[in-house]
Design a protein around this motif. Structure first.
Motif, PDB file in Angstrom:
ATOM      1  N   ILE A  30      35.041  51.510   4.728  1.00  0.00           N
ATOM      2  CA  ILE A  30      34.669  52.516   3.732  1.00  0.00           C
ATOM      3  C   ILE A  30      33.279  52.251   3.190  1.00  0.00           C
ATOM      4  O   ILE A  30      32.971  51.135   2.777  1.00  0.00           O
ATOM      5  CB  ILE A  30      35.694  52.537   2.592  1.00  0.00           C
ATOM      6  CG1 ILE A  30      37.051  53.000   3.124  1.00  0.00           C
ATOM      7  CG2 ILE A  30      35.229  53.464   1.470  1.00  0.00           C
ATOM      8  CD1 ILE A  30      38.182  52.890   2.133  1.00  0.00           C
ATOM      9  N   THR A  31      32.463  53.279   3.208  1.00  0.00           N
ATOM     10  CA  THR A  31      31.105  53.165   2.688  1.00  0.00           C
ATOM     11  C   THR A  31      30.930  53.926   1.374  1.00  0.00           C
ATOM     12  O   THR A  31      29.994  53.661   0.626  1.00  0.00           O
ATOM     13  CB  THR A  31      30.090  53.693   3.696  1.00  0.00           C
ATOM     14  OG1 THR A  31      30.442  55.038   4.050  1.00  0.00           O
ATOM     15  CG2 THR A  31      30.073  52.848   4.956  1.00  0.00           C
ATOM     16  N   LEU A  32      31.844  54.860   1.095  1.00  0.00           N
ATOM     17  CA  LEU A  32      31.719  55.655  -0.127  1.00  0.00           C
ATOM     18  C   LEU A  32      33.092  56.138  -0.538  1.00  0.00           C
ATOM     19  O   LEU A  32      33.900  56.524   0.311  1.00  0.00           O
ATOM     20  CB  LEU A  32      30.806  56.863   0.105  1.00  0.00           C
ATOM     21  CG  LEU A  32      30.474  57.720  -1.110  1.00  0.00           C
ATOM     22  CD1 LEU A  32      29.404  57.048  -1.949  1.00  0.00           C
ATOM     23  CD2 LEU A  32      30.012  59.112  -0.682  1.00  0.00           C
ATOM     24  N   MET A  33      33.356  56.104  -1.844  1.00  0.00           N
ATOM     25  CA  MET A  33      34.588  56.668  -2.384  1.00  0.00           C
ATOM     26  C   MET A  33      34.196  57.694  -3.433  1.00  0.00           C
ATOM     27  O   MET A  33      33.215  57.499  -4.154  1.00  0.00           O
ATOM     28  CB  MET A  33      35.476  55.575  -2.977  1.00  0.00           C
ATOM     29  CG  MET A  33      35.779  54.463  -1.986  1.00  0.00           C
ATOM     30  SD  MET A  33      36.946  53.231  -2.573  1.00  0.00           S
ATOM     31  CE  MET A  33      38.483  53.930  -1.970  1.00  0.00           C
ATOM     32  N   ALA A  34      34.957  58.776  -3.505  1.00  0.00           N
ATOM     33  CA  ALA A  34      34.513  59.883  -4.341  1.00  0.00           C
ATOM     34  C   ALA A  34      35.677  60.638  -4.947  1.00  0.00           C
ATOM     35  O   ALA A  34      36.800  60.606  -4.437  1.00  0.00           O
ATOM     36  CB  ALA A  34      33.664  60.854  -3.519  1.00  0.00           C
ATOM     37  N   TRP A  35      35.389  61.301  -6.051  1.00  0.00           N
ATOM     38  CA  TRP A  35      36.290  62.260  -6.670  1.00  0.00           C
ATOM     39  C   TRP A  35      35.547  63.585  -6.806  1.00  0.00           C
ATOM     40  O   TRP A  35      34.420  63.630  -7.280  1.00  0.00           O
ATOM     41  CB  TRP A  35      36.729  61.792  -8.047  1.00  0.00           C
ATOM     42  CG  TRP A  35      37.648  60.620  -8.041  1.00  0.00           C
ATOM     43  CD1 TRP A  35      37.316  59.302  -8.207  1.00  0.00           C
ATOM     44  CD2 TRP A  35      39.065  60.652  -7.854  1.00  0.00           C
ATOM     45  NE1 TRP A  35      38.437  58.516  -8.136  1.00  0.00           N
ATOM     46  CE2 TRP A  35      39.531  59.320  -7.926  1.00  0.00           C
ATOM     47  CE3 TRP A  35      40.009  61.665  -7.656  1.00  0.00           C
ATOM     48  CZ2 TRP A  35      40.890  58.986  -7.788  1.00  0.00           C
ATOM     49  CZ3 TRP A  35      41.338  61.330  -7.518  1.00  0.00           C
ATOM     50  CH2 TRP A  35      41.767  59.999  -7.585  1.00  0.00           C
ATOM     51  N   HIS A  36      36.211  64.645  -6.375  1.00  0.00           N
ATOM     52  CA  HIS A  36      35.750  65.993  -6.618  1.00  0.00           C
ATOM     53  C   HIS A  36      36.873  66.716  -7.349  1.00  0.00           C
ATOM     54  O   HIS A  36      37.999  66.225  -7.422  1.00  0.00           O
ATOM     55  CB  HIS A  36      35.451  66.724  -5.305  1.00  0.00           C
ATOM     56  CG  HIS A  36      34.184  66.312  -4.658  1.00  0.00           C
ATOM     57  ND1 HIS A  36      33.578  67.066  -3.674  1.00  0.00           N
ATOM     58  CD2 HIS A  36      33.398  65.227  -4.827  1.00  0.00           C
ATOM     59  CE1 HIS A  36      32.475  66.466  -3.291  1.00  0.00           C
ATOM     60  NE2 HIS A  36      32.349  65.348  -3.962  1.00  0.00           N
ATOM     61  N   VAL A  47      32.685  65.073  -9.082  1.00  0.00           N
ATOM     62  CA  VAL A  47      33.037  64.379 -10.318  1.00  0.00           C
ATOM     63  C   VAL A  47      32.333  63.030 -10.353  1.00  0.00           C
ATOM     64  O   VAL A  47      31.597  62.723 -11.289  1.00  0.00           O
ATOM     65  CB  VAL A  47      34.559  64.192 -10.441  1.00  0.00           C
ATOM     66  CG1 VAL A  47      34.894  63.379 -11.693  1.00  0.00           C
ATOM     67  CG2 VAL A  47      35.258  65.547 -10.476  1.00  0.00           C
ATOM     68  N   ALA A  48      32.558  62.214  -9.311  1.00  0.00           N
ATOM     69  CA  ALA A  48      31.949  60.896  -9.275  1.00  0.00           C
ATOM     70  C   ALA A  48      31.997  60.344  -7.869  1.00  0.00           C
ATOM     71  O   ALA A  48      32.899  60.674  -7.095  1.00  0.00           O
ATOM     72  CB  ALA A  48      32.659  59.946 -10.237  1.00  0.00           C
ATOM     73  N   THR A  49      31.020  59.503  -7.549  1.00  0.00           N
ATOM     74  CA  THR A  49      31.027  58.774  -6.288  1.00  0.00           C
ATOM     75  C   THR A  49      30.655  57.324  -6.544  1.00  0.00           C
ATOM     76  O   THR A  49      29.952  57.014  -7.516  1.00  0.00           O
ATOM     77  CB  THR A  49      30.034  59.356  -5.263  1.00  0.00           C
ATOM     78  OG1 THR A  49      28.686  59.151  -5.741  1.00  0.00           O
ATOM     79  CG2 THR A  49      30.255  60.835  -5.037  1.00  0.00           C
ATOM     80  N   GLY A  59      29.003  63.688 -11.954  1.00  0.00           N
ATOM     81  CA  GLY A  59      28.636  65.054 -12.222  1.00  0.00           C
ATOM     82  C   GLY A  59      28.237  65.207 -13.681  1.00  0.00           C
ATOM     83  O   GLY A  59      28.741  64.491 -14.549  1.00  0.00           O
ATOM     84  N   ASP A  60      27.354  66.146 -13.958  1.00  0.00           N
ATOM     85  CA  ASP A  60      26.851  66.306 -15.323  1.00  0.00           C
ATOM     86  C   ASP A  60      27.968  66.588 -16.322  1.00  0.00           C
ATOM     87  O   ASP A  60      27.900  66.171 -17.478  1.00  0.00           O
ATOM     88  CB  ASP A  60      25.827  67.444 -15.365  1.00  0.00           C
ATOM     89  CG  ASP A  60      24.521  67.090 -14.684  1.00  0.00           C
ATOM     90  OD1 ASP A  60      23.778  68.011 -14.303  1.00  0.00           O
ATOM     91  OD2 ASP A  60      24.249  65.878 -14.517  1.00  0.00           O
ATOM     92  N   ALA A  61      29.002  67.280 -15.879  1.00  0.00           N
ATOM     93  CA  ALA A  61      30.069  67.678 -16.798  1.00  0.00           C
ATOM     94  C   ALA A  61      30.916  66.519 -17.286  1.00  0.00           C
ATOM     95  O   ALA A  61      31.619  66.643 -18.299  1.00  0.00           O
ATOM     96  CB  ALA A  61      30.965  68.719 -16.122  1.00  0.00           C
ATOM     97  N   VAL A  62      30.866  65.392 -16.587  1.00  0.00           N
ATOM     98  CA  VAL A  62      31.763  64.283 -16.937  1.00  0.00           C
ATOM     99  C   VAL A  62      31.028  63.022 -17.379  1.00  0.00           C
ATOM    100  O   VAL A  62      31.670  62.040 -17.761  1.00  0.00           O
ATOM    101  CB  VAL A  62      32.703  63.941 -15.762  1.00  0.00           C
ATOM    102  CG1 VAL A  62      33.437  65.193 -15.294  1.00  0.00           C
ATOM    103  CG2 VAL A  62      31.956  63.282 -14.614  1.00  0.00           C
TER     104      VAL A  62
END
Length: 119
Positions: A30-36, A47-49, A59-62
């Motif tokens: 794994i090179t990247l984990m993310a939330w959308h 959301v975040a990476t 993300g700006d909203a969070v």
């Protein structure tokens, strides 16, 4: 690669939730984990990476309310969500980018977990 997200639910405005997402599969690199997330009638948004090198984006909203973290030993990514607001209501999807063969990366997404914030 399979992803299993959990931790969603119903919470009142101002409350907190912690989402978890465990990745499983053979030869994970794994090179990247993310939330959308995707709210009803809206486009999916970041959301975040968090990269394997600990580079984090939000993300700006969070920004200032959500925190992404991970446990490499468990191949698990977390999203701590504080000061939740009704506009945070969405289905939250976790994803990972993994090296699948030399020089080739692929992104995998889980089914999502639903977060509902009541006013």
């Amino acid at each position: 690669v399979q992803l299993q997200a959990s931790g969603g639910g119903l919470v009142q405005a101002g409350g907190s939730l912690r989402l978890s997402c465990a990745a499983s599969g053979s030869d994970l690199s794994i090179t990247l984990m993310a939330w959308h997330r995707q709210a009803p009638g809206e486009a999916r948004e970041l959301v975040a990476t968090m990269s394997s090198g600990d580079t984090i984006t939000y993300g700006d909203a969070v920004k200032g309310r959500f925190t992404i973290s991970r446990d490499d030993a468990k191949n698990t990514v977390y999203l701590q969500m504080n000061s939740l607001q009704p506009e945070d209501t969405a289905i939250y999807y976790c994803g990972v980018e993994s090296l699948v063969q030399p020089g080739v990366f692929r992104t995998f997404w889980g089914r999502g977990t639903e977060v509902t914030v009541s006013s």
